[in-house]
Design an enzyme around this catalytic site. Structure first.
Site, PDB file in Angstrom:
ATOM      1  N   ASN A  11       5.200  -2.188  -1.328  1.00  0.00           N
ATOM      2  CA  ASN A  11       6.278  -3.719  -1.376  1.00  0.00           C
ATOM      3  C   ASN A  11       7.591  -3.114  -2.392  1.00  0.00           C
ATOM      4  OD1 ASN A  11       7.796  -5.201  -1.972  1.00  0.00           O
ATOM      5  ND2 ASN A  11       5.766  -7.464  -2.491  1.00  0.00           N
ATOM      6  N   CYS A  68      12.822 -10.124  -3.307  1.00  0.00           N
ATOM      7  CA  CYS A  68      12.324  -9.194  -2.189  1.00  0.00           C
ATOM      8  C   CYS A  68      13.257 -10.061  -0.658  1.00  0.00           C
ATOM      9  CB  CYS A  68      11.011  -9.586  -1.499  1.00  0.00           C
ATOM     10  SG  CYS A  68       9.945  -9.665  -3.152  1.00  0.00           S
ATOM     11  N   HIS A  99       9.882  -8.651   5.208  1.00  0.00           N
ATOM     12  CA  HIS A  99      10.051  -7.959   4.439  1.00  0.00           C
ATOM     13  C   HIS A  99       8.284  -7.557   4.226  1.00  0.00           C
ATOM     14  CE1 HIS A  99       9.106  -7.132   0.430  1.00  0.00           C
ATOM     15  NE2 HIS A  99       8.532  -8.660   0.185  1.00  0.00           N
TER      16      HIS A  99
HETATM   17  O1  UT7 Z   1       6.942  -9.015  -2.423  1.00  0.00           O
HETATM   18  C1  UT7 Z   1       6.085 -10.951  -2.874  1.00  0.00           C
HETATM   19  C2  UT7 Z   1       5.634 -10.787  -3.711  1.00  0.00           C
HETATM   20  N1  UT7 Z   1       3.674 -10.890  -3.588  1.00  0.00           N
HETATM   21  C3  UT7 Z   1       2.694 -10.799  -2.143  1.00  0.00           C
HETATM   22  O2  UT7 Z   1       3.741 -10.896  -1.566  1.00  0.00           O
HETATM   23  C4  UT7 Z   1       1.508 -10.883  -2.679  1.00  0.00           C
HETATM   24  C5  UT7 Z   1       1.072 -11.310  -1.735  1.00  0.00           C
HETATM   25  N2  UT7 Z   1       0.139 -11.804  -1.898  1.00  0.00           N
HETATM   26  C6  UT7 Z   1      -1.547 -10.642  -1.498  1.00  0.00           C
HETATM   27  O3  UT7 Z   1      -0.860  -9.356  -0.792  1.00  0.00           O
HETATM   28  C7  UT7 Z   1      -2.841 -10.648  -2.089  1.00  0.00           C
HETATM   29  O4  UT7 Z   1      -3.145 -12.249  -2.482  1.00  0.00           O
HETATM   30  C8  UT7 Z   1      -3.080  -9.568  -3.226  1.00  0.00           C
HETATM   31  C9  UT7 Z   1      -2.957  -7.798  -2.508  1.00  0.00           C
HETATM   32  C10 UT7 Z   1      -2.219  -9.542  -4.211  1.00  0.00           C
HETATM   33  C11 UT7 Z   1      -4.593 -10.017  -3.189  1.00  0.00           C
HETATM   34  O5  UT7 Z   1      -5.463 -10.269  -2.345  1.00  0.00           O
HETATM   35  P1  UT7 Z   1      -6.192 -11.351  -1.944  1.00  0.00           P
HETATM   36  O6  UT7 Z   1      -7.149 -11.002  -0.581  1.00  0.00           O
HETATM   37  O7  UT7 Z   1      -5.301 -12.813  -1.615  1.00  0.00           O
HETATM   38  O8  UT7 Z   1      -7.185 -11.300  -2.830  1.00  0.00           O
HETATM   39  P2  UT7 Z   1      -7.825 -12.128  -3.861  1.00  0.00           P
HETATM   40  O9  UT7 Z   1      -7.174 -12.753  -4.825  1.00  0.00           O
HETATM   41  O10 UT7 Z   1      -8.988 -13.389  -3.450  1.00  0.00           O
HETATM   42  O11 UT7 Z   1      -8.989 -11.500  -4.680  1.00  0.00           O
HETATM   43  C12 UT7 Z   1      -9.978 -11.159  -4.226  1.00  0.00           C
HETATM   44  C13 UT7 Z   1     -11.149 -10.571  -4.645  1.00  0.00           C
HETATM   45  C14 UT7 Z   1     -11.206 -10.791  -6.816  1.00  0.00           C
HETATM   46  O12 UT7 Z   1     -12.146 -10.968  -6.633  1.00  0.00           O
HETATM   47  P3  UT7 Z   1     -14.234 -11.517  -6.876  1.00  0.00           P
HETATM   48  O13 UT7 Z   1     -13.195 -12.568  -7.905  1.00  0.00           O
HETATM   49  O14 UT7 Z   1     -14.512 -12.018  -5.433  1.00  0.00           O
HETATM   50  O15 UT7 Z   1     -14.564 -11.494  -7.428  1.00  0.00           O
HETATM   51  C15 UT7 Z   1     -10.388  -9.648  -6.767  1.00  0.00           C
HETATM   52  O16 UT7 Z   1     -10.901 -10.335  -8.564  1.00  0.00           O
HETATM   53  O17 UT7 Z   1     -10.062  -8.835  -5.038  1.00  0.00           O
HETATM   54  C16 UT7 Z   1     -10.778  -8.683  -6.273  1.00  0.00           C
HETATM   55  N3  UT7 Z   1      -9.004  -7.426  -6.782  1.00  0.00           N
HETATM   56  C17 UT7 Z   1      -9.523  -6.144  -6.306  1.00  0.00           C
HETATM   57  N4  UT7 Z   1     -10.663  -5.834  -6.190  1.00  0.00           N
HETATM   58  C18 UT7 Z   1      -9.756  -4.266  -6.336  1.00  0.00           C
HETATM   59  C19 UT7 Z   1      -8.116  -8.133  -6.933  1.00  0.00           C
HETATM   60  N5  UT7 Z   1      -7.198  -6.782  -7.455  1.00  0.00           N
HETATM   61  C20 UT7 Z   1      -8.285  -5.661  -6.477  1.00  0.00           C
HETATM   62  C21 UT7 Z   1      -8.227  -4.814  -6.491  1.00  0.00           C
HETATM   63  N6  UT7 Z   1      -9.263  -3.843  -6.191  1.00  0.00           N
HETATM   64  N7  UT7 Z   1      -6.639  -3.987  -6.869  1.00  0.00           N
END
Ligand code: UT7
Length: 331
Positions: free
Chosen positions: A288, A116, A258
């Site tokens: 993204n 990225c 980004h």
């Molecule tokens: O370009 C560079 C590459 N990537 C990035 O920049 C990504 C950077 N990270 C992020 O944008 C965020 O970490 C994410 C959007 C990927 C995830 O958001 P988060 O607020 O960090 O969520 P989390 O991983 O802490 O998950 C919270 C909850 C989990 O459930 P539990 O364990 O609390 O029950 C996940 O299983 O949200 C759940 N979850 C979802 N729920 C509904 C994860 N993905 C989803 C989804 N829909 N798509």
């Protein structure tokens, strides 16, 4: 290095494929919902390349618009740089494919691989060639067809990524001219490179039936940890850009970061001490798009009448590697 030259933008263009994948479409594919995606990422939809449409095709559309904006022809170009993690194929590079599609020959062509952050890396490479007087007009394109590397059974990644391309024509200007690129800063932290990977397809894990069975041909990401690194490295890169140019954050008209997650962008604005309203946000429409995200966001900012010639622009990127970078310029 002080030389008689610096680089500046002569023209810009971008391209988004027509097909749209909305949050409600994704609700039918994985266990997710529109509200979660909007609140946790800010994304509403992404554009997906059509069957038979390749990264080089996206590059071609964006380049044609950038050439038109610069009032140049493809024959005016001295070098082609493409930032991408999703080339048409491993070999030959996509820049040579684009060269052929542009109907030109002979000039050097190079793909830049920094995930990225690739567009900022390519911008920096272009700047060095222009500053030394080696080349005058350089095409840089950030382009991705990421949806073909995404597992639509993995809700943590499939909601994030989209396809698109953005192109800039960089040209030579006098070092003392008031506009142009003042600096680029590039960094990488390979020790945390395992946070965001596409394991197969290289010399380590060549393609096999086992690769397909294990889904190693898809991107894999530790999202929460990347989030933390992203905020810190982007803030640091922004501070570095200002410090090395003796500029205060109040003098920046627009930050073009980004586009990964709106919460990352808000957090960077807060850490950096700049109002959220000065940050260009395009990810609602695009998701993204990795190396394409900065030129796409920039083009959208210009077309919406926000970014204008003469304004001070700060660009910030981070991505797999973990790579990061910034650039400061007067547009
Ligand atoms: O370009 C560079 C590459 N990537 C990035 O920049 C990504 C950077 N990270 C992020 O944008 C965020 O970490 C994410 C959007 C990927 C995830 O958001 P988060 O607020 O960090 O969520 P989390 O991983 O802490 O998950 C919270 C909850 C989990 O459930 P539990 O364990 O609390 O029950 C996940 O299983 O949200 C759940 N979850 C979802 N729920 C509904 C994860 N993905 C989803 C989804 N829909 N798509």
């Amino acid at each position: 290095m002080r030389t008689p030259f610096r680089s500046k933008i002569a023209g810009i263009g971008s391209y988004l494929p027509k097909k749209i994948l909305s949050n409600s479409d994704l609700e039918k594919m994985v266990e997710t919902n529109d509200q979660w995606i909007r609140e946790r990422t800010g994304i509403e939809r992404r554009h997906l390349a059509a069957e038979g449409e390749y990264t080089s095709d996206l590059c071609l559309h964006a380049t044609e618009r950038a050439l038109q904006d610069a009032k140049m022809n493809s024959s005016d170009l001295d070098l082609i740089l493409i930032a991408t993690s999703t080339p048409d194929q491993v070999m030959p590079n996509t820049a040579t494919v684009l060269q052929h599609k542009l109907g030109i020959s002979g000039i050097p062509c190079l793909d830049v691989s920094a995930a990225c952050s690739g567009f900022v890396y390519a911008l920096s490479v272009a700047d060095q060639f222009i500053r030394t007087g080696t080349y005058k007009n350089i095409l840089i394109v950030g382009a991705e067809i990421l949806h073909r590397m995404v597992n639509y059974k993995d809700r943590e990644t499939c909601i994030l990524f989209g396809d698109g391309a953005g192109a800039w024509i960089m040209t030579q200007t006098d070092f003392d001219s008031p506009d142009g690129l003042f600096s680029t800063h590039l960094r990488a932290n390979g020790e945390v490179g395992d946070l965001f990977i596409l394991p197969a397809g290289g010399s380590k894990i060549p393609y096999s039936q086992e690769v397909l069975d294990k889904g190693q041909h898809y991107v894999m990401m530790k999202g929460r940890e990347i989030f933390r690194h992203a905020v810190r490295t982007m803030t640091e890169c922004c501070q570095l850009a200002l410090k090395s140019n003796s500029i205060q954050s109040e003098q920046v008209d627009w930050v073009v970061p980004h586009q990964a997650n709106v919460r990352i962008l808000d957090s960077v604005a807060e850490h950096f001490g700049i109002p959220k309203e000065k940050v260009i946000v395009s990810l609602r429409e695009t998701g993204n798009t990795s190396a394409a995200s900065i030129p796409l966001a920039f083009d959208m900012g210009v077309r919406e009448g926000k970014i204008k010639r003469g304004q001070m622009i700060l660009i910030a990127a981070f991505g797999a590697g973990l790579t990061s970078g910034s650039a400061l310029m007067r547009y």
